[in-house]
Design an enzyme around this catalytic site. Structure first.
Site, PDB file in Angstrom:
ATOM      1  N   HIS A 116     -76.021 -61.368  26.352  1.00  0.00           N
ATOM      2  CA  HIS A 116     -75.140 -62.616  25.614  1.00  0.00           C
ATOM      3  C   HIS A 116     -74.285 -63.061  26.605  1.00  0.00           C
ATOM      4  CE1 HIS A 116     -77.072 -63.081  21.381  1.00  0.00           C
ATOM      5  NE2 HIS A 116     -76.927 -61.838  21.850  1.00  0.00           N
ATOM      6  N   ASP A 141     -78.752 -64.655  19.123  1.00  0.00           N
ATOM      7  CA  ASP A 141     -79.284 -63.830  17.789  1.00  0.00           C
ATOM      8  C   ASP A 141     -79.577 -65.094  16.831  1.00  0.00           C
ATOM      9  OD1 ASP A 141     -79.415 -61.695  19.434  1.00  0.00           O
ATOM     10  OD2 ASP A 141     -76.783 -60.776  18.063  1.00  0.00           O
ATOM     11  N   GLU A 179     -84.737 -55.126  18.669  1.00  0.00           N
ATOM     12  CA  GLU A 179     -84.273 -56.030  17.426  1.00  0.00           C
ATOM     13  C   GLU A 179     -85.107 -57.439  17.250  1.00  0.00           C
ATOM     14  OE1 GLU A 179     -79.463 -55.017  19.394  1.00  0.00           O
ATOM     15  OE2 GLU A 179     -80.524 -57.233  19.409  1.00  0.00           O
TER      16      GLU A 179
END
Length: 285
Positions: A168, A175, A257
């Site tokens: 990130h 996300d 994820e």
């Protein structure tokens, strides 16, 4: 004559300053000794001393204002139980190619009755450092009941839930989730409220206007793995719909994820930035 030359030099200097300010679109009226002197430790001093985003970063809203932004780390509804360091304003900042790719995905989704919702975008290194400090404090488990009910906190590093660097911080990772239109608002989290496991049935866990993805966001559990075989039916279909839509515009999913995607090729593949999440960091972009 000496006095005359001094006066002429002063006039010339004033004229040069006026011309420079005009070029910058400012007025000489804004310049004064008091305004030019910033007190150390003041908010203005802190803002001026903070690093800014380099060229190539933009505010997502300037590229696509229709994408919902629910920037979790500016709130207390996090696995830490507090706002995360470096998140000063709820604004999604991304590299321009990543933002443009989200815009393409959003156009396709809107035609099908959905919208994207981002939870986190660019993440400063100071925020990652905050995660690391929290993970090392084994006495702080205030949010365990929701975010990591089955994981021993002492294993967060070993199991890969927390790391000292994050993609990130390079600016091309986001996300996000899907929301069915018309989008209802998500109610604010109330610190101290009863916690429900992030993998509980959708009508039992913290309410989110997202479609049912099988777990909530930031759920530290193997059920968050995108292709976990225990996730079936509508939940699996929703995950695959999100993954397929983003893959078509250049994003790559992190298998552990379902919410985590990185746009490739990354604009800054080797740099971990630390400017704050603040509109001023990308002013005008």
């Amino acid at each position: 004559m000496t006095g005359m030359r001094t006066a002429l030099r002063a006039l010339a200097t004033a004229a040069a300053v006026t011309a420079l300010l005009a070029t910058a679109g400012l007025s000489p009226a804004f310049v004064s000794p008091a305004a030019a002197q910033v007190r150390p430790g003041s908010a203005s001093a802190d803002a001026r001393s903070e690093p800014k985003a380099p060229d190539g970063f933009v505010a997502l809203r300037s590229v696509d204002p229709t994408i919902i932004q629910e920037m979790r780390y500016t709130t207390a509804h996090t696995f830490l139980g507090e706002r995360v360091d470096g998140y000063r304003q709820p604004v999604c900042i991304l590299t321009r190619p990543a933002a443009r790719a989200l815009h393409l995905a959003q156009k396709r989704l809107l035609r099908q009755g959905y919208t994207l919702k981002v939870y986190d975008c660019y993440r400063p290194q100071r925020a990652v450092d905050h995660f690391v400090r929290w993970a090392k404090d084994l006495d702080d488990q205030s949010m365990k009941g929701e975010f990591y009910p089955l994981v021993d906190k002492s294993r967060l590093f070993e199991d890969g839930y927390i790391a000292e660097k994050s993609g990130h911080s390079r600016g091309s990772t986001v996300d996000l989730t899907l929301v069915r239109l018309p989008a209802l608002p998500t109610r604010p989290y109330r610190p101290g409220e009863r916690l429900t496991p992030c993998f509980a049935p959708k009508d039992e866990r913290f309410p989110d206007n997202s479609v049912d993805m099988g777990t909530g966001y930031d759920c530290f559990d193997t059920l968050s793995h995108t292709d976990d075989p225990r996730i079936q039916g509508v939940q699996r279909a929703n995950r695959q719909f999100l993954k397929r839509t983003l893959t078509e515009v250049g994003f790559v999913n992190l298998p552990e994820e379902w919410w985590h995607f990185t746009h490739k090729p990354e604009l800054f593949p080797d740099t971990y930035f630390d400017f704050p999440v603040d509109r001023r960091a990308v002013a005008g972009r």
